[in-house]
Design an enzyme around this catalytic site. Structure first.
Site, PDB file in Angstrom:
ATOM      1  N   THR A 176       0.830  -1.201   0.000  1.00  0.00           N
ATOM      2  CA  THR A 176       0.000   0.000   0.000  1.00  0.00           C
ATOM      3  C   THR A 176       0.871   1.259   0.000  1.00  0.00           C
ATOM      4  O   THR A 176       1.861   1.333   0.705  1.00  0.00           O
ATOM      5  CB  THR A 176      -0.863   0.007   1.278  1.00  0.00           C
ATOM      6  N   ARG A 204     -13.290  -8.263  -0.409  1.00  0.00           N
ATOM      7  CA  ARG A 204     -12.456  -7.899   0.731  1.00  0.00           C
ATOM      8  C   ARG A 204     -12.007  -6.434   0.633  1.00  0.00           C
ATOM      9  O   ARG A 204     -11.594  -5.962  -0.409  1.00  0.00           O
ATOM     10  CB  ARG A 204     -11.231  -8.803   0.802  1.00  0.00           C
TER      11      ARG A 204
END
Length: 314
Positions: A176, A204
């Site tokens: 990320t 998800r």
């Protein structure tokens, strides 16, 4: 000096002291930091801050770089798909005033960070998800496109042969993308963008669109952002926790370490990675992770540097 003259003089100084204090308050130079090795992103963000003066513009511009990179398999275009072959994106953004926007489970849009900013600035909401987020993005002029590159598709097809879910630590020394910046006025802003865990269950959503999880900013204190296995960032609201630690007087480094220890102690450390990055209003920054291998990038005064973070596991 006579008593009356002394009182008059000190009275004038007393009235003038707030102005004197204001004049002596220095605003730190613009600075932008990002999780992982992201020199092009922080440089683009820094140049945007120097152009517009705004930290918010800087973190958005910084996120655009990995979002558009087809070789970046954890963010945006080229990101690995979920187990059903869908590239689904999450992102959030937050300014110094406490305004925030995010998108979750968004498909077909290359720059989810800009959709998140549009949610913040053009709707009464904080978060839009799935088809609703896509419809909103299209209504704002964003273009629909296929984000699954041939390279990522082949990796997914190979994965399907065994279909075993094994989250990798420090995948390709990246994950990320989280960013924090101080603008020319010294204001704080933060952003986060991701394509999520490779081959995740369809639907998800991790911590990346969660305000207080992936990103949190408070202009009285500073900001924090996260990377790694989002489930554990969400369970401890890591970025919010770090900002509160800094509010209590801890340095950015101390605050990141405390937040990591909260995970380690509560969840009896397993084989996963979480890394935190924090910056206060003075422009001081810190970083810490569970496992070694986490690094971050900083651009300040036109110079860019990649720094290895300290970690709980040596």
């Amino acid at each position: 000096m006579k008593r009356r003259s002394f009182l008059q003089t000190t009275g004038i100084l007393g009235l003038a002291s707030p102005a004197l204090l204001e004049q002596n308050t220095s605003v730190p130079e613009p600075i932008i930091i990002a999780t992982w090795k992201n020199e092009k992103g922080t440089l683009a963000g820094y140049q945007k801050i120097m152009e517009t003066g705004k930290a918010l513009d800087g973190v958005e511009a910084g996120a655009w770089v990995p979002e558009a990179d087809p070789n970046e398999t954890t963010v945006g275009y080229g990101g690995y798909p979920d187990r059903d072959g869908h590239v689904t994106l999450d992102a959030c953004i937050m300014d110094h005033l406490g305004n925030a926007g995010s998108v979750t489970f968004l498909e077909h849009i290359m720059h989810p960070i800009s959709v998140a900013r549009a949610v913040m600035e053009k709707t009464p909401h904080v978060m839009l998800s799935g088809e609703g987020a896509l419809e909103f993005a299209l209504s704002q002029g964003f273009k629909k496109q296929n984000l699954l590159t041939e390279k990522s598709k082949q990796v997914w097809l190979e994965w399907k042969k065994k279909a075993k879910y094994e989250p990798k630590v420090n995948i390709e020394r990246h994950d990320t993308i989280g960013l924090l910046a101080l603008g020319k006025a010294g204001e704080i802003a933060g952003a986060c963008s991701t394509s999520g865990m490779a081959f995740k269950m369809h639907g998800r959503v991790g911590d990346s669109p969660i305000i207080g999880g992936a990103v949190f900013c408070d202009d009285e204190v500073g900001g924090a952002c996260a990377t790694g296995l989002g489930e554990f960032v969400m369970k401890t609201l890591g970025s919010f926790l770090i900002v509160e630690f800094m509010r209590q007087g801890k340095s950015p480094q101390q605050a990141c370490e405390e937040a990591i220890m909260r995970i380690v102690k509560r969840y009896k450390y397993q084989e996963f990675q979480v890394g935190y990055l924090a910056m206060n209003k003075k422009g001081e920054y810190g970083a810490y992770s569970i496992q070694k291998g986490f690094n971050f990038t900083i651009t300040k005064n036109g110079k860019t540097e990649v720094i290895e973070s300290a970690s709980y596991m040596s």
